[in-house]
Design an enzyme around this catalytic site. Structure first.
Site, PDB file in Angstrom:
ATOM      1  N   TYR A 439     -34.254  -3.939 -51.468  1.00  0.00           N
ATOM      2  CA  TYR A 439     -33.181  -2.925 -51.514  1.00  0.00           C
ATOM      3  C   TYR A 439     -33.675  -1.512 -51.818  1.00  0.00           C
ATOM      4  CZ  TYR A 439     -32.184  -4.058 -56.613  1.00  0.00           C
ATOM      5  OH  TYR A 439     -32.210  -4.267 -57.959  1.00  0.00           O
ATOM      6  N   GLU A 440     -32.773  -0.554 -51.713  1.00  0.00           N
ATOM      7  CA  GLU A 440     -33.113   0.886 -51.830  1.00  0.00           C
ATOM      8  C   GLU A 440     -34.188   1.292 -50.839  1.00  0.00           C
ATOM      9  OE1 GLU A 440     -31.388   2.938 -53.393  1.00  0.00           O
ATOM     10  OE2 GLU A 440     -30.251   1.581 -54.661  1.00  0.00           O
ATOM     11  N   GLY A 441     -34.105   0.763 -49.631  1.00  0.00           N
ATOM     12  CA  GLY A 441     -35.135   1.014 -48.626  1.00  0.00           C
ATOM     13  C   GLY A 441     -36.194  -0.052 -48.732  1.00  0.00           C
ATOM     14  N   GLN A 446     -40.291   2.355 -47.021  1.00  0.00           N
ATOM     15  CA  GLN A 446     -41.011   3.240 -47.937  1.00  0.00           C
ATOM     16  C   GLN A 446     -42.327   3.697 -47.309  1.00  0.00           C
ATOM     17  OE1 GLN A 446     -39.536   4.142 -50.788  1.00  0.00           O
ATOM     18  NE2 GLN A 446     -37.848   2.722 -50.405  1.00  0.00           N
TER      19      GLN A 446
END
Lengths: 600, 600
Positions: A439-441, A446
């Protein structure tokens, strides 16, 4: 059941002896900090999260969250009382401005405390964690009126915040999102759509929940240029700012997932829910990135926080469990067998884990300090600090979480079959750590952020600054034989990083697929070098402390040993990664898409 | 829900075009095999396990096994009927001798079919898998009377078998086990003790369960030299060989574990249960190793079987899901976004997985064929085949299962957030694969078996033979540019392996800890080289097939591309591993044991 002790000693070492936080006390942006505060704050936070919160981790995961027919959600037993305890103790407002009811301390100190909370119970910590990011986005972009209405109650923990980005068909590619927001004519909007994977989307901990929702206004451009951000509260504040009318949004279901069962991951349905625009129309993605960048560092912290807890329990088991005899002969002939820790392969796993966790903690705290520094001082200093935050956020996020998963698995392995049994808690670290890579990319995203955007910023200024810092550190290391191995290995790895950077410059422009195929390898090399750089700084600090007659010589000796292990057993990977990177995209792109499918 | 297609095409390629099974038809030990049987057997098995068994994987894991108050255990819905279908179709007796009601086919063919069963539902396959090993141990060591009584019904699947080794305080170190067996005076023994982690320990699939139990007779020597093996049936066969009196043993509980919920992992309590000695007193460990060695190859297969299923679903998702645009510009401008598979980093994960799964499948089947060959032919040929089985069993077990976990995680990653959601099934592959690295000898124990025992066998004969095979393959590869990269990379990796072997010879005797610290790195290098060797053989076979005008040119081209990817992106790791290995044990052993613990 696993036990947890906050790594106060190591955190103090990093803050006080490696990154020099005490020397900043009183300087711009650090006015509220006094050098002798660091120890008692960490000690007290460590005690609280270890004693009060950590014991809830296993039972809360087992119990999970319950959604009722009316759409309300009950969190695990004890969460509400514990939430209030954390809030009332002020653990989540350390770094908030005094005028918002916070303590005005540097973010890096709060970041250190967040690690303890997250190690103790990651799913619980998430109810607070997303609120911080939401506040940042509102503070940066919302109108004065909205800020006054929402921020104080969110800052105090009276209300929590969420991020609503993902839709069933729109994950990484937010340009595809369909949730729409139509003007109500009174300045508010009617928000309609379905959002999925909403962490802490609904719960019983607070009287209100403030959703930040990405949606499209009518006639918005297609793709990411047509996304706006809205504040959509569960209860619409009344004239006094208290929760008033229930908004037309609801939790449709809680996802059944691999881990973090104690956090309610919700499908959120917005059915003409009343929302207010945050910032400019069609500029929602930039606003959300304010929240996301802070969240990415915090997710990296989640990764290594799970690694820390897993490491502690792996080490404890290796000291407690007796199986077999040392290869060089029994160490304790009077016992039924020797401790697991006599076996070199068990020590390898433990020292690998320690090198990873402590190296990443040092890096994470250094980057958090750069975020503080990026807000104060000369323009040049601020830019330099911000460059480092930008460059290394993908490292903390992706490598920090890869480490989280790796260490959780390695420490589960030390427990053998007992590690696979739920009640021993080692498998929970694996299940919980796993989401942090996603999650969060996702970590591959990244890597693309790093290689596709961060390297190119300001003509490559950030990576050049980074090379300079590493080279300078190596040059200044002197001839101390206690870190000669590390110095040599780091110089070699930094050379691989420079060569990989050069390869990208030479081969990326002609074929962007070379950037894509190289991205993860490049990120891993930068991860090794940046951790190696922190290990060299740590080793130097430990050697100095020993020279000064440190009273905890054992701790400092362990630092020097672990630093050498990082040099011997981790940094050599940089060369192999560079070889993989330099193979380029030709092979991966040559395979026809349909040939990937198995047809029998 | 994931879907599964048996990889019949790839399995046929390995059996028919890489390891030459058809040419063995009719030769000693392969009398029952006809070359044109291979395809229909694989096709029919593949169809059955994909259509009938695979759809049960997710719901059975969710349902799990239920233990009732009376100690009986119910397996998931449908398991009993499915068990009978598999048994009646003869899928588990392919390689059993004709005189035992089997089909007398080579073990390698059965091994290929077991992969399909295990990919389809690993927890289900375990009810059969352990029975095979138990039969081998009984056949090899038990008296004619015991063999006649138990083997036919176990071979037919009428009864199942288990392995009872582990006790709460005795896992890897079986010398610590305490279960005792006292003579009843009638030739039988009374077995008393508690065994844990007993897979398929109790269930409702068959009328009887035959436990092979390790225990100590009175006055047995301490340690592993005082362990005997006993047959302890759930129901004692009556005069007609039918299940008679209920034995005094019971399932005390089912473990709650991370995965394989559909297999009942039992705590087994033996309370003076009647058992019969298998083989000689105090020779139980050797007898159990017969079972264990076969089981280790099978556990390696479990690892890559999960990887195969995960890969298929990762690839399918990458072809179905649309997010973002290709770096070189939209490939399908008319669609809302391009397929995930346009992204080089997604392709990297898929091609990594494919290289791992196909390389390990080829190696696993080759080792299974060596096990067949070790039972027939000249003494020299048999010894050579057995050497390879001994040397490479730790590779198939440990590297096969490390691959299982790695690929399961990588393919979950391709699914992004959706991979973390239980109903999509990707997280189950991770949870199930994880146990394979732990049981039947944790992978670190495999590394010690390899480096501490297998390398030294017959003065290093096995590894020398292996080096010769690899060198010969490279020399015979010719100048075909389609595998020039692989040839070069394999030669380099084999050089690293030789150097690592030399280092061990030079540094092991003086300090056995050097063997322990090097073991895992060495095993990983041997894993890379042995898979690289199979990839070179595969590439040559594919190139030949193309030259001969193969009608499935696409399959052969994909082999060549994947082989090159293995060369470019996997084999370079050998050099880094050698550097880690050559660092020796000094650093890991220097850390004082107590310094590993976190004390705040």
């Amino acid at each position: 059941m696993p036990t947890y002790t906050a790594p106060v000693r190591d955190t103090r070492f990093v803050l006080e002896q490696v990154i020099g936080l005490p020397e900043l006390a009183g300087k711009p942006g650090f006015e509220a900090l006094e050098a002798d505060m660091i120890e008692p704050i960490l000690e007290e936070a460590g005690r609280f999260f270890a004693e009060v919160v950590a014991p809830t981790n296993l039972p809360a995961d087992k119990e999970g969250c319950t959604r009722h027919e009316d759409g309300t959600v009950t969190t695990p037993a004890g969460f509400k009382a514990m939430y209030e305890q954390v809030r009332d103790a002020g653990w989540t407002t350390l770094a908030m401005p005094v005028e918002r009811g916070g303590q005005g301390l540097p973010g890096v100190l709060s970041f250190a405390v967040e690690e303890f909370m997250t190690s103790a119970n990651m799913a619980f910590g998430m109810y607070f964690g997303l609120t911080s990011g939401a506040i940042e986005a509102i503070e940066a972009r919302a109108s004065d009126e909205l800020r006054a209405l929402y921020v104080p109650k969110m800052a105090s923990g009276q209300w929590t915040g969420t991020m609503n980005l993902t839709e069933p068909h729109a994950g990484t590619d937010l340009g595809l999102l369909r949730t729409r927001a139509e003007p109500n004519g009174d300045g508010s909007f009617a928000v309609t759509g379905t959002k999925i994977f909403i962490s802490s989307g609904e719960h019983d901990l607070t009287e209100n929940i403030i959703h930040l929702v990405l949606a499209r206004t009518p006639d918005a451009p297609k793709g990411v240029k047509g996304i706006s951000m809205f504040i959509v509260p569960k209860f619409i504040p009344d004239a006094d700012g208290n929760p008033g009318q229930r908004n037309s949004l609801s939790c449709g279901s809680i996802e059944e997932k691999m881990g973090i069962h104690a956090n309610a991951t919700c499908v959120m349905n917005y059915d003409g829910a009343t929302g207010w625009l945050v910032g400019d129309e069609n500029k929602g993605l930039a606003a959300m990135f304010i929240m996301m960048n802070a969240a990415r560092l915090w997710v990296g912290l989640q990764g290594y926080s799970q690694a820390e807890n897993a490491y502690q329990n792996g080490a404890a088991y290796a000291l407690d469990r007796r199986q077999g005899r040392a290869l060089t002969g029994p160490t304790e002939p009077g016992e039924i067998a020797d401790q697991l820790i006599v076996h070199p392969d068990v020590r390898r796993l433990l020292l690998d884990s320690r090198a990873r966790v402590e190296g990443m903690r040092a890096l994470g705290l250094w980057v958090a300090l750069q975020a503080d520094l990026s807000r104060h001082g000369s323009e040049e200093d601020r830019a330099k600090a911000d460059d480092m935050v930008q460059l290394l956020t993908p490292i903390v996020k992706a490598i920090g979480t890869d480490i989280g998963m790796r260490v959780a698995c390695d420490m589960q392995q030390v427990w053998g079959g007992h590690g696979y049994i739920a009640e021993n808690g080692m498998e929970q670290f694996v299940r919980d750590a796993r989401i942090t890579q996603i999650y969060e990319g996702a970590n591959g995203v990244q890597a693309m952020d790093l290689v596709g955007r961060k390297l190119a910023m300001h003509g490559g200024r950030a990576i050049q600054t980074f090379f300079g810092m590493v080279d300078k550190e190596i040059a200044a290391a002197g001839e101390d034989e206690r870190f000669a191995t590390l110095k040599g290995a780091l110089a070699k790895a930094n050379g691989e990083l420079k060569a990989a950077s050069m390869w990208l410059m030479q081969n990326g422009p002609a074929n962007p697929n070379n950037i894509g195929s190289a991205a993860y390898h490049y990120m891993e090399i930068l991860g090794l070098v940046s951790m190696g750089w922190m290990w060299l700084r740590s080793a130097k600090s430990a050697a100095s402390a020993l020279a000064d007659g440190a009273d905890d010589a054992g701790f400092m000796e362990a630092k020097l040993i672990t630093a050498r292990h990082f040099a011997e057993s981790h940094l050599p990977e940089a060369g192999a990664l560079r070889r993989k990177l330099e193979a380029g995209a030709a092979t991966v792109m040559e395979m026809p898409a349909e040939a990937f499918a198995r047809n029998g």
